[in-house]
Motif scaffolding. Structure first.
Motif, PDB file in Angstrom:
ATOM      1  N   SER A   5      42.078  44.707  50.034  1.00 55.66           N
ATOM      2  CA  SER A   5      40.793  45.013  50.651  1.00 55.66           C
ATOM      3  C   SER A   5      39.922  45.794  49.681  1.00 55.66           C
ATOM      4  N   GLY A   6      40.528  46.790  49.012  1.00 53.89           N
ATOM      5  CA  GLY A   6      39.782  47.559  48.016  1.00 53.89           C
ATOM      6  C   GLY A   6      39.356  46.713  46.836  1.00 53.89           C
ATOM      7  N   VAL A   7      40.251  45.852  46.350  1.00 48.81           N
ATOM      8  CA  VAL A   7      39.905  44.980  45.221  1.00 48.81           C
ATOM      9  C   VAL A   7      38.781  44.029  45.618  1.00 48.81           C
ATOM     10  N   GLY A   8      38.835  43.518  46.842  1.00 50.72           N
ATOM     11  CA  GLY A   8      37.788  42.599  47.298  1.00 50.72           C
ATOM     12  C   GLY A   8      36.420  43.255  47.320  1.00 50.72           C
ATOM     13  N   PHE A   9      36.345  44.503  47.839  1.00 48.32           N
ATOM     14  CA  PHE A   9      35.065  45.216  47.853  1.00 48.32           C
ATOM     15  C   PHE A   9      34.590  45.514  46.434  1.00 48.32           C
ATOM     16  N   ALA A  10      35.528  45.855  45.560  1.00 49.14           N
ATOM     17  CA  ALA A  10      35.147  46.167  44.175  1.00 49.14           C
ATOM     18  C   ALA A  10      34.601  44.929  43.463  1.00 49.14           C
ATOM     19  N   LEU A  11      35.274  43.785  43.628  1.00 50.64           N
ATOM     20  CA  LEU A  11      34.812  42.557  42.981  1.00 50.64           C
ATOM     21  C   LEU A  11      33.461  42.110  43.534  1.00 50.64           C
TER      22      LEU A  11
END
Length: 389
Positions: free
Chosen positions: A71-77
């Motif tokens: 979830s964090g990686v998705g928001f960052a990307l």
């Protein structure tokens, strides 16, 4: 010190089978008077259909961590790459594969591996879908639906690439990580492939003049004949699942878990067409109240599914079946008129289903022994999962 995790790994590698694992655990606890109840649970391990979906508390803990991480990686990307959806999906898929190399390959965490597998498959399917959407410029169809007729020369190849690509990706992922749910993904993608080409075959027949457009009166007949495709796909998936079950009677390898997911997929593909064909109901147009003959056929159909589920020792086939008939009964009772009198036929079906679920939950193997053992030849029983009483 020998732990249960060691025995589970031995079962997975084929060193011992599931029954031997249970016997070893019983022997290990025989001298402990305080664990009498626990001994009874271990002795009953083989009486239940072991889904092996969750590996324990640590598996759940890691699964939560995986969901939070991605979830964090998705928001960052999304912040860094903006609207570049294909690149974002590709990076997420690669990262999920790398995490699976650690979580799945090294530690064989069941639930975490399933979540990673579904996530990887979802992002790779998104890449294929976005590419096809942009290549064919499907957004224009929403403004001008007539443009859809011009897609026929390419829709077959692009549709085949989509469903075939998902199937190949699922096969590759299963070959690498042995995640059982990939068998369901393969079955669904190949079913979609069959539906696509069946539709295109009849579409070409209409455009070429070989098949006439149906009249309003012929629509129910056309819909009934269209049910043959999901029925055929359901039979193929079911037979594949039974094949996996027969090659692993002790339910101790990954093929048994694959069979579980295939039974889950095959059940709705079989139940819906057989329900309509057997009872003459028109679920598509809303007529679902069966008369006396249809109710009898419905009861026979449920009995047949129950018997097959008992024979192959698969509640995963039976549960979606009962859920389908149960939800259909609820729908009918909600739609029934207020002035109707008497007990609706499907209300009786619901009562029967409820009793069956409770009864089977309390004594599945005993019911198998009472029904299956006297009705099947010994040569066939010896090929089916053992009846443990």
């Amino acid at each position: 010190m020998l732990k249960q995790a060691h025995l589970e790994e031995a079962v997975r590698r084929g060193v011992i089978n599931a029954r031997q694992q249970a016997d070893i655990l019983v022997i290990a606890r025989e001298g402990d008077d305080d664990s009498a109840a626990e001994q009874q649970d271990v002795q009953n391990i083989d009486n239940d259909e072991d889904l092996r979906l969750v590996g324990g508390g640590n598996d759940l803990f890691v699964t939560v961590g995986i969901l939070m991480l991605f979830s964090g990686v998705g928001f960052a990307l999304q912040t860094w790459l903006g609207d570049n959806q294909i690149i974002r999906a590709a990076l997420m898929a690669v990262l999920m594969w790398l995490v699976a190399e650690f979580v799945t390959r090294q530690f064989r965490m069941k639930l975490s591996s399933t979540v990673l597998g579904l996530g990887f498959l979802g992002y790779t399917a998104a890449i294929l879908g976005i590419y096809i959407w942009e290549t064919l410029d499907l957004a224009k169809i929403a403004d001008n639906p007539q443009l859809a007729f011009g897609l026929r020369p390419t829709i077959g190849s692009y549709g085949s690439a989509f469903f075939g690509g998902i199937a190949l990706i699922s096969i590759l992922y299963f070959w690498r990580f042995r995640v059982p749910i990939m068998s369901a993904a393969i079955a669904i993608s190949l079913t979609g492939f069959a539906f696509l080409w069946t539709f295109l075959y009849f579409y070409d027949g209409v455009t070429d003049g070989r098949v006439q457009l149906p009249t309003v009166e012929q629509v129910p007949l056309i819909l009934e004949r269209a049910l043959m495709m999901p029925l055929i796909c359901g039979i193929v998936v079911f037979c594949t699942a039974v094949y996996f079950d027969l090659r692993d009677r002790e339910r101790s390898t990954v093929w048994s878990d694959c069979a579980f997911w295939l039974h889950v997929i095959s059940s709705p593909l079989l139940v819906h067409p057989l329900f309509i064909l057997a009872t003459g109901q028109d679920v598509v147009l809303g007529k679902i109240e069966p008369g006396m003959t249809a109710s009898i056929m419905l009861g026979l159909l449920i009995s047949a599914f129950v018997y097959v589920a008992l024979a192959i020792d698969r509640r995963s086939l039976l549960i979606p079946t009962l859920a389908y008939f149960g939800s259909l009964g609820v729908y009918y009772m909600i739609e029934s008129t207020a002035n109707s009198t008497g007990l609706p036929p499907l209300a009786l079906i619901l009562l029967v289903i409820g009793l069956l679920v409770i009864m089977f939950g309390a004594g599945w193997q005993r019911i198998r022994a009472l029904i299956v053992r006297p009705t099947l030849p010994t040569s066939l029983i010896n090929k089916l999962p053992p009846i443990r009483v």
